[in-house]
Motif scaffolding. Structure first.
Motif, PDB file in Angstrom:
ATOM      1  N   GLY A 142       0.819  -1.209   0.000  1.00 43.78           N
ATOM      2  CA  GLY A 142       0.000   0.000   0.000  1.00 43.78           C
ATOM      3  C   GLY A 142       0.855   1.261   0.000  1.00 43.78           C
ATOM      4  O   GLY A 142       0.572   2.227  -0.717  1.00 43.78           O
ATOM      5  N   LEU A 143       1.943   1.277   0.796  1.00 46.02           N
ATOM      6  CA  LEU A 143       2.868   2.419   0.796  1.00 46.02           C
ATOM      7  C   LEU A 143       3.495   2.610  -0.577  1.00 46.02           C
ATOM      8  O   LEU A 143       3.596   3.732  -1.084  1.00 46.02           O
ATOM      9  CB  LEU A 143       3.995   2.199   1.811  1.00 46.02           C
ATOM     10  N   GLU A 192       2.292   1.677  -3.478  1.00 43.27           N
ATOM     11  CA  GLU A 192       1.270   2.168  -4.419  1.00 43.27           C
ATOM     12  C   GLU A 192       0.984   3.654  -4.212  1.00 43.27           C
ATOM     13  O   GLU A 192       0.787   4.386  -5.177  1.00 43.27           O
ATOM     14  CB  GLU A 192       0.010   1.325  -4.292  1.00 43.27           C
ATOM     15  N   GLU A 193       0.972   4.114  -2.952  1.00 45.27           N
ATOM     16  CA  GLU A 193       0.789   5.548  -2.680  1.00 45.27           C
ATOM     17  C   GLU A 193       1.918   6.369  -3.291  1.00 45.27           C
ATOM     18  O   GLU A 193       1.681   7.415  -3.905  1.00 45.27           O
ATOM     19  CB  GLU A 193       0.745   5.811  -1.171  1.00 45.27           C
ATOM     20  N   ILE A 194       3.145   5.902  -3.131  1.00 39.71           N
ATOM     21  CA  ILE A 194       4.301   6.616  -3.683  1.00 39.71           C
ATOM     22  C   ILE A 194       4.241   6.625  -5.206  1.00 39.71           C
ATOM     23  O   ILE A 194       4.485   7.656  -5.844  1.00 39.71           O
ATOM     24  CB  ILE A 194       5.619   5.993  -3.174  1.00 39.71           C
ATOM     25  N   ALA A 219       1.683   6.561  -7.041  1.00 40.57           N
ATOM     26  CA  ALA A 219       0.566   7.388  -7.496  1.00 40.57           C
ATOM     27  C   ALA A 219       0.875   8.884  -7.427  1.00 40.57           C
ATOM     28  O   ALA A 219       0.153   9.694  -8.005  1.00 40.57           O
ATOM     29  CB  ALA A 219      -0.688   7.079  -6.673  1.00 40.57           C
ATOM     30  N   GLU A 220       1.943   9.254  -6.719  1.00 41.25           N
ATOM     31  CA  GLU A 220       2.299  10.672  -6.600  1.00 41.25           C
ATOM     32  C   GLU A 220       2.782  11.204  -7.949  1.00 41.25           C
ATOM     33  O   GLU A 220       3.412  10.481  -8.715  1.00 41.25           O
ATOM     34  CB  GLU A 220       3.410  10.860  -5.559  1.00 41.25           C
ATOM     35  N   ASP A 280       7.883   3.415   8.167  1.00 43.63           N
ATOM     36  CA  ASP A 280       7.820   3.385   6.701  1.00 43.63           C
ATOM     37  C   ASP A 280       9.208   3.179   6.107  1.00 43.63           C
ATOM     38  O   ASP A 280       9.396   2.337   5.220  1.00 43.63           O
ATOM     39  CB  ASP A 280       7.235   4.689   6.150  1.00 43.63           C
TER      40      ASP A 280
END
Length: 168
Positions: free
Chosen positions: A62-63, A65-67, A69-70, A94
């Motif tokens: 999840g971390l 994927e968040e990165i 998506a930035e 993290d």
């Protein structure tokens, strides 16, 4: 004045019984080493979960994927390097897990003149610790109920080369 001897310790996740042991040891290092540390950074490009990660796979994915998506910064002199604040427990958590997912993750000393920890290519991980930091680190590992790896206990520190001989 002579510099302290420095001990090199191998820290790839695959050398531990479980990858989480490697994460725990890095987390202890980041807590104990805070007075010695400068920037704690990683390159977020191409993050990938290591096979040795078991417990936190979904959270770390999840971390990642968040990165991913930035938005990507554009420009000639853009840096992808991401710095983490070690005073923030969530940032430390993290970083500990993402470091082993990265092509390059580094824990620097003040002024970026010393490297204390580095992951490269997602597969190599190494600590370079001066004796005073190594002693404090090993004491903290044991105080938290973890075992210091046997080969770390027998590793011998070496005197750094004088500045004029470094790089040769």
């Amino acid at each position: 004045m002579a510099e302290e001897a420095v001990t090199t310790l191998r820290a790839e996740l695959g050398r531990f019984g479980r990858g989480e042991e490697g994460f725990a040891l890095l987390e202890v290092f980041l807590e104990v080493g805070r007075p010695w540390l400068g920037p704690v950074v990683l390159d977020p490009v191409g993050l990938r979960l290591p096979d040795d990660m078991t417990d936190d796979r979904a959270l770390v994915q999840g971390l990642i994927e968040e990165i991913e998506a930035e938005p990507v910064a554009k420009g000639l002199f853009r840096s992808t390097e991401r710095e983490y604040d070690m005073a923030d427990p969530q940032a430390r958590w993290d970083y500990v897990r993402l470091a082993h997912c990265a092509n390059l993750a580094t824990v620097w000393g003040e002024g970026r003149r010393t490297t204390y920890f580095e992951v490269s290519g997602r597969v190599r991980a190494t600590y370079w610790l001066p004796e005073s930091l190594k002693v404090a680190y090993f004491d903290a590992i044991q105080a938290k109920g973890w075992a210091v790896p046997a080969d770390w206990l027998t590793a011998v520190g070496k005197q750094p080369k004088p500045w004029w001989k470094r790089g040769s």
